[in-house]
Design a protein around this motif. Structure first.
Motif, short mmCIF file in Angstrom:
data_model
loop_
_atom_site.label_atom_id
_atom_site.label_comp_id
_atom_site.label_asym_id
_atom_site.label_seq_id
_atom_site.Cartn_x
_atom_site.Cartn_y
_atom_site.Cartn_z
N THR A 34 7.30 -18.17 -10.65
CA THR A 34 6.71 -19.24 -11.69
C THR A 34 4.47 -18.73 -10.74
O THR A 34 4.26 -18.33 -10.09
CB THR A 34 6.40 -20.76 -11.63
OG1 THR A 34 6.53 -21.33 -10.03
CG2 THR A 34 7.62 -20.76 -12.39
N VAL A 35 3.68 -19.18 -11.85
CA VAL A 35 2.45 -19.01 -11.40
C VAL A 35 2.41 -19.84 -10.28
O VAL A 35 1.54 -19.55 -9.41
CB VAL A 35 1.42 -19.53 -12.81
CG1 VAL A 35 0.02 -19.40 -12.04
CG2 VAL A 35 1.55 -18.34 -13.99
N LEU A 36 2.73 -21.32 -9.85
CA LEU A 36 2.66 -21.93 -8.63
C LEU A 36 3.19 -21.52 -7.78
O LEU A 36 2.00 -21.50 -6.84
CB LEU A 36 3.15 -23.61 -8.86
CG LEU A 36 2.98 -24.73 -8.44
CD1 LEU A 36 1.03 -24.52 -7.55
CD2 LEU A 36 3.90 -25.82 -8.19
N SER A 37 3.94 -20.55 -7.60
CA SER A 37 4.71 -20.54 -6.46
C SER A 37 4.02 -18.89 -5.87
O SER A 37 3.83 -18.84 -4.83
CB SER A 37 6.30 -19.83 -6.77
OG SER A 37 6.76 -18.56 -7.96
N VAL A 38 3.53 -18.56 -7.04
CA VAL A 38 2.54 -17.23 -6.66
C VAL A 38 2.04 -17.73 -6.27
O VAL A 38 1.22 -17.38 -4.42
CB VAL A 38 2.53 -16.13 -7.52
CG1 VAL A 38 1.53 -15.45 -7.48
CG2 VAL A 38 3.25 -15.32 -8.50
N LYS A 77 -6.10 -25.70 -19.34
CA LYS A 77 -5.31 -26.40 -19.21
C LYS A 77 -3.38 -26.13 -18.93
O LYS A 77 -2.79 -26.84 -19.49
CB LYS A 77 -5.93 -27.90 -19.37
CG LYS A 77 -6.67 -28.70 -19.17
CD LYS A 77 -6.62 -29.70 -19.47
CE LYS A 77 -8.40 -30.66 -19.69
NZ LYS A 77 -7.98 -31.54 -18.85
N GLN A 78 -3.38 -24.67 -18.14
CA GLN A 78 -2.07 -24.79 -18.06
C GLN A 78 -1.35 -24.72 -17.25
O GLN A 78 -2.05 -25.08 -16.07
CB GLN A 78 -1.76 -22.84 -18.60
CG GLN A 78 -2.91 -22.55 -19.43
CD GLN A 78 -2.26 -22.85 -20.68
OE1 GLN A 78 -1.04 -22.78 -21.17
NE2 GLN A 78 -2.69 -23.38 -21.70
N ARG A 79 -0.26 -24.73 -17.33
CA ARG A 79 0.91 -25.92 -15.93
C ARG A 79 1.18 -24.59 -15.72
O ARG A 79 2.20 -24.05 -15.74
CB ARG A 79 1.82 -27.03 -16.18
CG ARG A 79 1.32 -28.15 -16.49
CD ARG A 79 2.92 -28.98 -17.05
NE ARG A 79 2.69 -29.21 -18.48
CZ ARG A 79 3.96 -29.48 -19.01
NH1 ARG A 79 4.59 -30.23 -18.55
NH2 ARG A 79 3.94 -29.23 -20.60
N ALA A 80 1.19 -24.78 -13.93
CA ALA A 80 1.35 -23.55 -13.52
C ALA A 80 2.51 -23.32 -12.64
O ALA A 80 3.17 -22.31 -13.31
CB ALA A 80 0.17 -23.12 -11.79
N CYS A 81 3.17 -24.75 -12.71
CA CYS A 81 4.86 -24.92 -12.12
C CYS A 81 5.23 -24.82 -13.50
O CYS A 81 6.72 -24.44 -13.09
CB CYS A 81 4.52 -26.05 -12.22
SG CYS A 81 4.66 -27.56 -13.14
N GLN A 82 4.83 -24.76 -14.77
CA GLN A 82 5.69 -24.36 -15.82
C GLN A 82 5.09 -22.95 -16.50
O GLN A 82 5.70 -22.53 -17.41
CB GLN A 82 5.64 -25.11 -16.91
CG GLN A 82 6.01 -26.17 -16.74
CD GLN A 82 7.25 -27.21 -16.43
OE1 GLN A 82 8.25 -26.78 -17.36
NE2 GLN A 82 8.20 -27.20 -15.43
N THR A 83 4.66 -21.92 -16.75
CA THR A 83 4.58 -20.58 -16.17
C THR A 83 4.70 -19.48 -15.61
O THR A 83 4.27 -19.62 -14.58
CB THR A 83 3.18 -20.98 -16.62
OG1 THR A 83 2.51 -21.26 -17.31
CG2 THR A 83 2.19 -19.37 -17.53
#
Length: 106
Positions: A34-38, A77-83
């Motif tokens: 996910t974007v958040l993990s990166v 407003k895109q969710r990093a944890c879901q993308t």
């Protein structure tokens, strides 16, 4: 241009990786992340600027709290944890649509 270094990975990245751009800096990513993990692997603690200009980071990491919203490929407003990351993806942290459009939010 120097790449952001991932220093917080638990396991090594597989050999099939690619780059995404985070705040105009290239960073390695791999399919399935996910974007958040990166962002977390690249040591980004604060990823979002809310409508009151306060920086915050991810809270739940599973799409419930909306505290990890970032600008992805020019969409706010895109969710990093879901993308999931994709090659050539552009991520901007600490962005605020209201500020960019000159809208005051009191």
């Amino acid at each position: 241009m120097k790449s952001l270094k991932r220093t917080r990975d638990i396991t090594p990245l597989p050999s099939r990786n690619f780059k995404i751009t985070v705040d105009d800096q290239p960073v390695e990513a791999c399919e399935g992340e996910t974007v958040l993990s990166v962002l977390l692997a690249a040591n980004y603690a604060r990823v979002m600027e809310n409508d009151r200009n306060v920086a915050s980071g991810a809270y739940c990491g599973m799409g419930v709290c909306h505290c990890c919203q970032v600008k992805i490929n020019a969409k706010h407003k895109q969710r990093a944890c879901q993308t999931l990351v994709e090659p050539q993806m552009s991520v901007e942290t600490l962005t605020n649509r209201f500020k960019e459009e000159g809208i005051k939010h009191d």
